[in-house]
Scaffold this active site. Sequence first.
Site, PDB file in Angstrom:
ATOM      1  N   GLU A 109       0.826  -1.213   0.000  1.00 31.47           N
ATOM      2  CA  GLU A 109       0.000   0.000   0.000  1.00 31.47           C
ATOM      3  C   GLU A 109       0.863   1.267   0.000  1.00 31.47           C
ATOM      4  O   GLU A 109       0.761   2.121   0.883  1.00 31.47           O
ATOM      5  CB  GLU A 109      -0.961  -0.048   1.187  1.00 31.47           C
TER       6      GLU A 109
ATOM      7  N   ASN B 243       2.205   1.931   7.422  1.00 34.24           N
ATOM      8  CA  ASN B 243       1.172   0.917   7.293  1.00 34.24           C
ATOM      9  C   ASN B 243       1.089   0.140   8.593  1.00 34.24           C
ATOM     10  O   ASN B 243       2.082   0.051   9.320  1.00 34.24           O
ATOM     11  CB  ASN B 243       1.475  -0.030   6.121  1.00 34.24           C
TER      12      ASN B 243
ATOM     13  N   HIS C 132     -18.545  -9.180   5.051  1.00 34.31           N
ATOM     14  CA  HIS C 132     -17.220  -8.659   5.375  1.00 34.31           C
ATOM     15  C   HIS C 132     -16.592  -9.462   6.502  1.00 34.31           C
ATOM     16  O   HIS C 132     -17.195  -9.611   7.557  1.00 34.31           O
ATOM     17  CB  HIS C 132     -17.297  -7.181   5.787  1.00 34.31           C
ATOM     18  N   HIS C 133     -15.416  -9.998   6.233  1.00 41.30           N
ATOM     19  CA  HIS C 133     -14.641 -10.738   7.233  1.00 41.30           C
ATOM     20  C   HIS C 133     -13.299 -10.052   7.434  1.00 41.30           C
ATOM     21  O   HIS C 133     -12.344 -10.337   6.718  1.00 41.30           O
ATOM     22  CB  HIS C 133     -14.356 -12.174   6.776  1.00 41.30           C
ATOM     23  N   GLU C 134     -13.230  -9.158   8.386  1.00 43.92           N
ATOM     24  CA  GLU C 134     -11.906  -8.650   8.761  1.00 43.92           C
ATOM     25  C   GLU C 134     -11.304  -9.662   9.726  1.00 43.92           C
ATOM     26  O   GLU C 134     -11.967 -10.110  10.662  1.00 43.92           O
ATOM     27  CB  GLU C 134     -12.020  -7.271   9.418  1.00 43.92           C
TER      28      GLU C 134
ATOM     29  N   HIS D 217      -8.613  -8.450   0.815  1.00 42.72           N
ATOM     30  CA  HIS D 217      -7.788  -7.252   0.998  1.00 42.72           C
ATOM     31  C   HIS D 217      -6.607  -7.571   1.915  1.00 42.72           C
ATOM     32  O   HIS D 217      -6.726  -8.389   2.821  1.00 42.72           O
ATOM     33  CB  HIS D 217      -8.632  -6.127   1.590  1.00 42.72           C
TER      34      HIS D 217
ATOM     35  N   GLU E  44      -9.011   4.104  -0.554  1.00 39.61           N
ATOM     36  CA  GLU E  44      -9.089   4.476   0.870  1.00 39.61           C
ATOM     37  C   GLU E  44      -8.003   5.477   1.245  1.00 39.61           C
ATOM     38  O   GLU E  44      -8.228   6.354   2.085  1.00 39.61           O
ATOM     39  CB  GLU E  44      -8.997   3.233   1.757  1.00 39.61           C
TER      40      GLU E  44
END
Lengths: 703, 703
Positions: A171, A193, A413-415, A483, A508
Amino acid sequence: MKYTFVLIGIWLLSFSGLAQELTSPNQDLKMKFSLNENGTPVYQLTYKNQDVIKPSTLGLELKNDDLSLMNSFEIVDTKTSTFDETWEPVWGEQSEIRNHYNELAVTLNQPQKDRKIIIRFRLFDEGLGFRYEFPEQKNLVYFVIKEEHTQFAMAGDHTAFWIPGDYDTQEYDYTTSKLSEISAEFEGALSHNESQEQFSKTGVQTSLMMKSEDGLYINLHEAALKEYSLMNLNLDEENLVFESWLTPDALGNKGFLQAPTTSPWRTIMVSNDATDILASNMTLNLNEPNVIEDTSYIKPIKYIGVWWEMITGKSAWNYTDDLPSIRIGETDFTKAKPNGRHAANTEHVKEYIDFASEHGFDGVLVEGWNQGWEDWYGHSKDFVFDFVTPYPDFDVEEIHNYAASKNVKMIMHHETSGAIRNYERHMDTAYAFMNKYDYPAVKSGYVGNIIPRGEHHYGQWAINHFLYAVQKAADYNIMVNAHEAVRPTGLRRTYPNLIGNESARGTEFQAFGGNKPNHVTILPFTRLIGGPMDYTPGIFEMDISKLNPGNNSHVNSTLANQLALYVTMYSPLQMAADLPENYMRFPDAFQFIKDVAVDWEESKYLEAEPGQYITVARKAKGTNNWFVGNVNGVTPRTTTIKLDFLEKGKKYIATIYADAEDAHYKTNPQAYKITTKTVTSRTKLKLDSAPAGGFAISIIEKK
Amino acid sequence: MKYTFVLIGIWLLSFSGLAQELTSPNQDLKMKFSLNENGTPVYQLTYKNQDVIKPSTLGLELKNDDLSLMNSFEIVDTKTSTFDETWEPVWGEQSEIRNHYNELAVTLNQPQKDRKIIIRFRLFDEGLGFRYEFPEQKNLVYFVIKEEHTQFAMAGDHTAFWIPGDYDTQEYDYTTSKLSEISAEFEGALSHNESQEQFSKTGVQTSLMMKSEDGLYINLHEAALKEYSLMNLNLDEENLVFESWLTPDALGNKGFLQAPTTSPWRTIMVSNDATDILASNMTLNLNEPNVIEDTSYIKPIKYIGVWWEMITGKSAWNYTDDLPSIRIGETDFTKAKPNGRHAANTEHVKEYIDFASEHGFDGVLVEGWNQGWEDWYGHSKDFVFDFVTPYPDFDVEEIHNYAASKNVKMIMHHETSGAIRNYERHMDTAYAFMNKYDYPAVKSGYVGNIIPRGEHHYGQWAINHFLYAVQKAADYNIMVNAHEAVRPTGLRRTYPNLIGNESARGTEFQAFGGNKPNHVTILPFTRLIGGPMDYTPGIFEMDISKLNPGNNSHVNSTLANQLALYVTMYSPLQMAADLPENYMRFPDAFQFIKDVAVDWEESKYLEAEPGQYITVARKAKGTNNWFVGNVNGVTPRTTTIKLDFLEKGKKYIATIYADAEDAHYKTNPQAYKITTKTVTSRTKLKLDSAPAGGFAISIIEKK
């Protein structure tokens, strides 16, 4: 006996001395393979007789092995062959893909150890792929890679579009510099990061895009990364030689292999036309064919999400601010004081569902719906989420029913917070939960350092997990958009339910301080070489303080540029990332997002220059309609595009969404103009793009 | 304001200076707690006014914390209380257990950081338990332990029964030496294991048994080890002070904690009578009560197994010798050449089932039934087994049906080769497979280094897994017997489906070169303090070359000693480990194994001296029958035991299985004699035990 032995020796020696040559189907590329005086493999590559890769050595250093697979080789066999087939991807930039290459497979033996490897080269019209193969044999079964020493000797001090080599994140904004300037620019190329670790000031990531002074476009990457660790590149700045640098495990080992097996493919794409790099299917072609039998559930998706409002800080993922730490299954959220900023609540989600339904979006992503966000990162916490337990204000059943009544799918959504074991323990239950409530796709996230601690996002351990998650998702007919996972290397061919990845600096960051204005003119040459990115375009309000007064970030893009991304940043998963209310302020521009397709029959790369501009035309699958996108770098630019890709004799209505004359990504990003005209295959359009601007065109067949 | 502040300061200071005292219910033990001049916690312990633990400091060193939890404490609160209850274990050495202690809980604060810990002491009649508690608070939430510095200052140069401290194995023979001699004896105390790593030449494991010159028996261990890493002890040889030494993770960190939480209990047992150590339930009492609601499936088991023949090398786990490596799901074993030595074949297993049925055994364990044994260890291979796919010659369905028809249960075997992720990925499927085929219990194994690489068997990561495996097994109504897992610390109270562990040098080493002849006179004082061991006794043929001419190992035990183990080595899971044909050669001795119970109403520890002898009597649950076992060290010994534990006025038939006069573990191990007599509570029996011999007695009520 001795006589015979000597004879064989001579024969082998002379055989070894022979350079093996291979030519691409179109004759533009030529490669040579030989062994040098140490028995070390050497290859080189030319494009139209220009050096692309100067003689470069190949080999692997093994742990606890006195010889390694570095030298003392003899060539014992070579095989050449030609392959030509056309296959149909489940989804993609085009409905048919040709896979055409000439192949050279060299079998090498180390007589001291009596062990063999094969180096397999595949030469396509647009580049070279090669890999190490370790066939089944007695003296090379289990082995540990200390380092892979694959070299790429550059023929000049090219301009490179690079990000710092890192074991945990991609990123970063891209830095454009000469190869010889990388170390000097390195510190400046870094940004924070939640998980990051560099290894060398001359270390860069793939896919690495370069341009030579002679106008050659060269790209280095890898294909089919599965049971191996990811390759970064480390530059010998003096000699301009890149060498592979694998991602280590917690103990510093770089890979545990069991023969028979292979390395991923190392790829070198080259052309004197930058659009050839964008158009290449080499990375896909070096992957194995689709292994998923029933692909009926795999469908491109256009979606919105309860997401940008949290990214910008307008609202929150977490339900309460009053708990210093929580434990899933123990913390009683019904007794916690809500912070009043929790976006993933039933009422608000229904508003998004209404908006999606009204404007024809397939899905609604909701982040922050499940318990755990109070302390989800920065603590090396293991059991952060269970992926099935909602906050008290999120009614799964009611939302499911409401979405179904509106013909909208909810996107899961699975963080994971990088806690891989915890995710795997809950995966079956979480996927079954998705099936129960009809979620077709999951966005997974791996923010923060990996647990098991010491492992990296791009090490063999995590890479195994990322693929496992995709394979298990396939068992449940689920599509995956991962991600912070390892960057794609064309695996989508084999597992087409892997419909997206982040693995780069996405939109983002426009809310975290901004991306460089030419970012999107580089990504298709780098990150997208391996597969689609869930870039989340479509931001209409560039002044983030309008959403959250405490956030002064600015989106470095014009509104027209944001529209163009739906075409230039190919993905089967496209988000309209901004808030519904921002779209409602610009309904005419929003129309493009509603109209644009997400799956394509054909793609034409009209013009491109990395860091400067990209213009692409794509034909929507199953229609005669085309969509064109242009993104521009910092220099204002006028271009003329020919619509000769349109069917001859037919008429189309073109709606052009372009930067207004005074548009500028910084000072006037929302200045656009929309014009409509009838066009044919003979039409030429002259169009202006502002700094970090661009244009988008829908071309609908007139019936 | 200032005046008030000073007053509080003085009050705290004087409060801190006060030593807190605590006495055991029987008044024999006294402990003191205070803070020293640095604000460091200090405790000490006496037994009948003799020093057991001299003043010793307590504390934890934290990572990235300038103060740690080592000093600068103030006492802000102390609470004392008394607890007395009696509870019933699901299975055990007795049907009721009294839990009686006096408690002191000291709350400490570090004013600089405004953070608190509690040190909780529980003083039982037979020892002290204490732990660190980290209550919920703002300034201590997530923290990383660099090292725990819990000291145990010994009052003299005791004789210790120790094994080398190690992060991965306990499978060592015990060394008996003075504390001051540990480092000198250390190298000699080592032996090879597939996974082992020592950390210090003065490092030893718990439970550590000691004897003082004054005749005090002292034991150091821990209780309720769950979300923490295991404690070894490191000795300051000069000052005779032990200090805790936790097991690190791959990066050297020793524990990731989230408050509220606690450390495990650190335990110090002490008595002037060694049998008190054996009889103690302190470790169990420091664990949480049973959390499993339905315990109806949890039943003690006596079993045989297709196992010893592989351990001795008579037969093989693997199916073929022709494949250098295999891949589950890819290797086609139906095309592989069988080696002809594969024991887990349907026909042979049926013979074991027949034998089990005929002689009243509950279960038959079969190892090597599932694919993967060709390359199962030594390669850091990750995906070694899938736990459900049998070799071609093992018919799961047929064996299941056959066993059911004979009223015998099959016992599952899950060797993981230390590949924890792989096991967890397959766990649900594997447990469901067990349910389908009615396997009530699984023996799991963790041979070799742990994967994720760098993690240790006794680190927090693996410990979390071992408990996870037990908890998940409970979801499937499955009992677990885990080998090479972390040593037990009384968790069986909380999870009574954990019916066994290895975690020490078991009988298998009698086929790998032998155990020391007094091994089994030490294990009940060390390994068994934490919970039962699947020691696999019952070897009748001590000359292993009789089973496998290539194996010259000798079982250092007499046959009578082997019988006694069923009583002295308490376990709800008892194997008759030898081959059926060896039992058939000694049917009269075998009768004891058939008769002996596996669950008990009551246990009497008649006499004991670590390293020398142990004599135990146990009453079979739900009967009036008793079983007595004596194991002896290397010195021939005559003992007289009183049967005053028998019910007064009743008559019993005692069958005595004793060493013959000329018995000797080395030269004449199979020399035993069996005598029968009528006995009452007034009977005294005078019995001889040979070197590494012993006796076993069944005492059946005459009706």
